[in-house]
Design a protein around this motif. Structure first.
Motif: not given
Lengths: 256, 481
Positions: A227, A229-231, A233, A235, A238, A240-242, A245
């Motif tokens: 996945p 992690l950059t989205v 602007d 933001l 969402q 975030v799987p930690l 994940g």
């Protein structure tokens, strides 16, 4: 100009004599075989033979010290390249295709297949003979050898899609210029000879590293889609799987 | 080797290429010992490069002259070259240590500096000098292939190894043919032929239009360290070899003047670089074109064959090294995004979190804004807009060009502005990443400081130009003004 005299290389009594023409013919045959070789055993053996033949030729036309240096350098170069050549061959055999050796695949052409390379090698030999008669740049020496190695090296570099052949072409080109330089300046200093030998050895090392790297990257399986992690602007919200994940749910409406 | 020769070897000149090699060996040894060891290794490499620069500056006699029969000397130009390259290698190593990325950048940088320093020491022995530059090319190609963990480094390494090696081999052939021409002036080998062969070799080694093919790939695909070394260390070393060649072979400045080819090549490179920067592409690819165009000013300065022009070109070359490090580093920081949650959090946090079964605080933060500022400052510094660094570096070149043909100076100014504008509009928009709030921005701050230095370069043009002018006054092929 080509000179086909029998020249003494061994002792003062002339027990061992080497015909320069025979040397050049052997060089043509071995280098042609190198240009079309597919098996790594053949390629390594041909590369070593090219170096040995050049060193014998240097013993004829130059000094024994230069010949010994060339032989030692050539043997070191081949020893450095053998592991990478073998790894490439094994990787190709496991893949079952020649695509493993091709770093950049140019679609739609098969112009660098072995028959074409063989014809090209013979054309290069003919061109080398013609050039050595028409434009003997170094007077008082046989220009055929370095013309031939130069043309064959350039042919391999420019027409091959195979990075192994490109590397072999570079080594041939280096040998050719080495021969030219030796014929121009027969008595070179030890620093110049050592520097040239070091360049050849480091070139072989670099080729081995790049071939090995290409083999390891190509034989590695495709990485899983991770996945991002950059989205953009602004933001969006969402999750975030930690901690391990592996799945990632994009926000609603986000492009997949 | 006599005792006198041994004594002569232990002069400061010996430091110039022995200390980087020793530092590289020790750095490689300590670099295997974890994070603490990597810090020690980086410190050793920095000390080695500093000692090398000190040795070059203090050298009373060439180490090569003492060790062998090769006639070696270290002209003032060579000292400048070693100092520039050593500083460049030290900056690249520092940046790499701050990024905490894997790779042997610091070790390879030290070896590259050692090889190029030996090249500068070789003096009149052009074959040895060419071998030094070729060794540097091969080392950088190896680093390109191994620095990143994907296939792109292999592509860039192969392209760079092939083309730059052909260039270096062509140079050796050119040196041999120059000897043939010197022995038999009326033979088949003419001045024009030698100039053509050497021009091809230098064009391939430096990346001059139309033989620039490796430059965009070397700028875009490999890791930042390899790109910086190729464009900020090896290219200046190749240009130093070009000056040494023109000094050692004065016949090249004869009727078939190499300066004409340098002028045409510089102009084409400046225009080609500007056009390549305008074309759409990845940021680092456009930066590669921009740096290539920036070298056009250096080549045009060499092409004037005047002391003031070559001195200005040397100052512009030093500035080019600094700007190349800033631009490539900033673009790398902007383009590099964490690709997994573990990377976003950092390895330590991820592992610690797993062990303690806690979830660290993650925030959305803007990525790389300091790097974007550094990129903008670097692009402005590269331009010829007064009073920034680029203007101060190019002022002497412009003066020399205006004396010969003002249209060349005008074209150089226009291409420079186009390049800077294209770079400025290609700076990406704001991006946000999710990660821990305390993610290190030390590399970006380091690049920001370098970009400020590059911008303020213009406040000391007189002093720097004086040093370069004094060095160029000993080049025999230049016109005496």
């Amino acid at each position: 100009m080509l000179s086909f005299n029998r020249l003494s290389v061994a002792d003062a009594e002339g027990n061992l004599a080497v015909n320069e023409l025979a040397l050049l013919v052997m060089l043509v045959v071995v280098a042609s075989l190198l240009s079309i070789s597919v098996e790594w055993h053949v390629a390594a053996a041909c590369l070593w033979l090219v170096h040995i033949l050049v060193s014998v030729w240097l013993a004829v036309v130059a000094t024994p010290e230069l010949a010994i240096t060339k032989a030692v350098t050539g043997t070191t170069v081949c020893l450095l390249l053998i592991p990478s050549l073998r790894a490439f061959s094994q990787a190709r055999a496991s893949a079952g295709t020649t695509g493993m050796r091709r770093l950049v695949v140019v679609a739609g052409t098969q112009a660098t297949d072995e028959p074409f390379m063989l014809v090209g090698a013979f054309l290069a030999a003919a061109a080398a003979i013609a050039l050595s008669f028409a434009f003997p740049l170094v007077e008082g020496a046989s220009n055929f050898a370095w013309y031939w190695l130069t043309l064959l090296g350039l042919l391999l570099i420019m027409l091959s899609r195979d990075i192994v052949r490109i590397g072999l072409g570079l080594l041939l080109l280096l040998n050719a210029v080495d021969l030219l330089d030796t014929m121009v300046t027969r008595n070179q200093g030890v620093t110049a000879i050592g520097a040239r030998s070091m360049v050849a050895i480091v070139l072989a090392l670099a080729l081995g590293v790049i071939w090995g790297r290409t083999t390891s990257v190509r034989s590695r399986s495709e990485p899983e889609e991770l996945p991002s992690l950059t989205v953009a602007d602004p933001l969006p919200p969402q999750r975030v799987p930690l901690f391990g994940g592996t799945s990632f749910e994009p926000p609603p409406g986000a492009p997949r | 080797m006599t005792l006198e020769a041994l004594h002569a070897v232990w002069t400061p000149s010996f430091l110039s290429f022995v200390s980087p090699v020793a530092a590289a060996a020790l750095g490689a040894l300590f670099g295997r010992a974890g994070r603490f060891g990597r810090g020690i290794a980086a410190l050793i490499v920095l000390c080695g490069l500093t000692a090398g620069a000190y040795g070059a500056w203090q050298a009373p006699v060439s180490g090569l002259t003492a060790m062998s029969s090769v006639t070696g000397s270290l002209p003032p130009i060579g000292r400048l070259q070693i100092v520039i390259i050593s500083v460049g290698g030290a900056l690249i190593s520092t940046y790499h240590v701050l990024t905490r990325r894997q790779g042997e950048v610091a070790v390879i940088a030290a070896l590259v500096v050692a090889a190029t320093s030996a090249s500068a020491f070789a003096g009149d022995s052009l074959r040895v000098a060419g071998a030094g530059v070729h060794l540097a090319v091969l080392l950088v190609a190896m680093l390109m292939a191994t620095e990143r963990d994907d296939w792109q480094g292999g592509v860039a390494g192969t392209a760079y190894l092939t083309l730059a090696s052909i260039g270096a081999i062509t140079l050796v052939a050119g040196f041999a043919l120059a000897d043939v021409q010197k022995v038999s002036p009326g033979g088949l080998v003419t001045d024009a032929f030698v100039v053509a062969v050497l021009s091809t070799g230098f064009a391939l080694s430096v990346g001059i239009v139309p033989l620039y093919f490796w430059v965009p790939s070397a700028s875009q695909r490999p890791g930042a360290g390899a790109s910086m070394l190729a464009l900020a260390v090896v290219v200046p070393a190749s240009l130093g070899l070009m000056l040494a060649t023109l000094t050692a072979l004065p016949q090249l400045s004869g009727p078939i003047a190499a300066s004409h080819l340098l002028t045409v090549g510089g102009l084409l490179t400046a225009i080609g670089g500007a056009l390549g920067t305008v074309a759409p592409g990845r940021l680092r690819r456009r930066i590669g074109y921009a740096l290539m165009g920036n070298l056009g000013a250096v080549l045009l300065g060499f092409g004037t064959s005047t002391r003031i022009g070559v001195a200005g070109a040397l100052v512009a070359l030093a500035h080019h090294c600094l700007v190349a490090i800033v631009l490539i580093g900033a673009a790398t920081e902007i383009e590099t995004t964490p690709t997994s949650s573990a990377q976003a959090l950092g390895d330590n946090e991820d592992e610690r979190g797993r062990r303690l079964d806690v979830r660290p605080i993650v925030v959305a933060r803007e990525q790389g804004w300091v790097a974007r500022v550094a990129l903008v400052l670097g692009a402005i510094a590269m331009s010829g807009v007064p009073p920034f660094g680029g203007f101060a570096s190019r002022w002497a070149v412009m003066q020399a060009l205006a004396l010969s043909d003002w249209r060349l100076a005008f074209a150089l100014g226009i291409t420079s502005l186009v390049t800077t504008y294209s770079l400025l509009v290609s700076v990406p928009t704001r991006r946000f990443v999710v990660g821990p709030a305390h993610l290190s921005v030390a590399p970006e701050r380091f690049l920001f400081v370098l970009s400020v230095v590059a911008c303020l370069w213009g406040f000391l043009p007189g002093n720097i130009l004086d040093v370069a002018h004094a060095a160029t006054s000993q080049l025999t092929f230049l016109k005496p003004f």
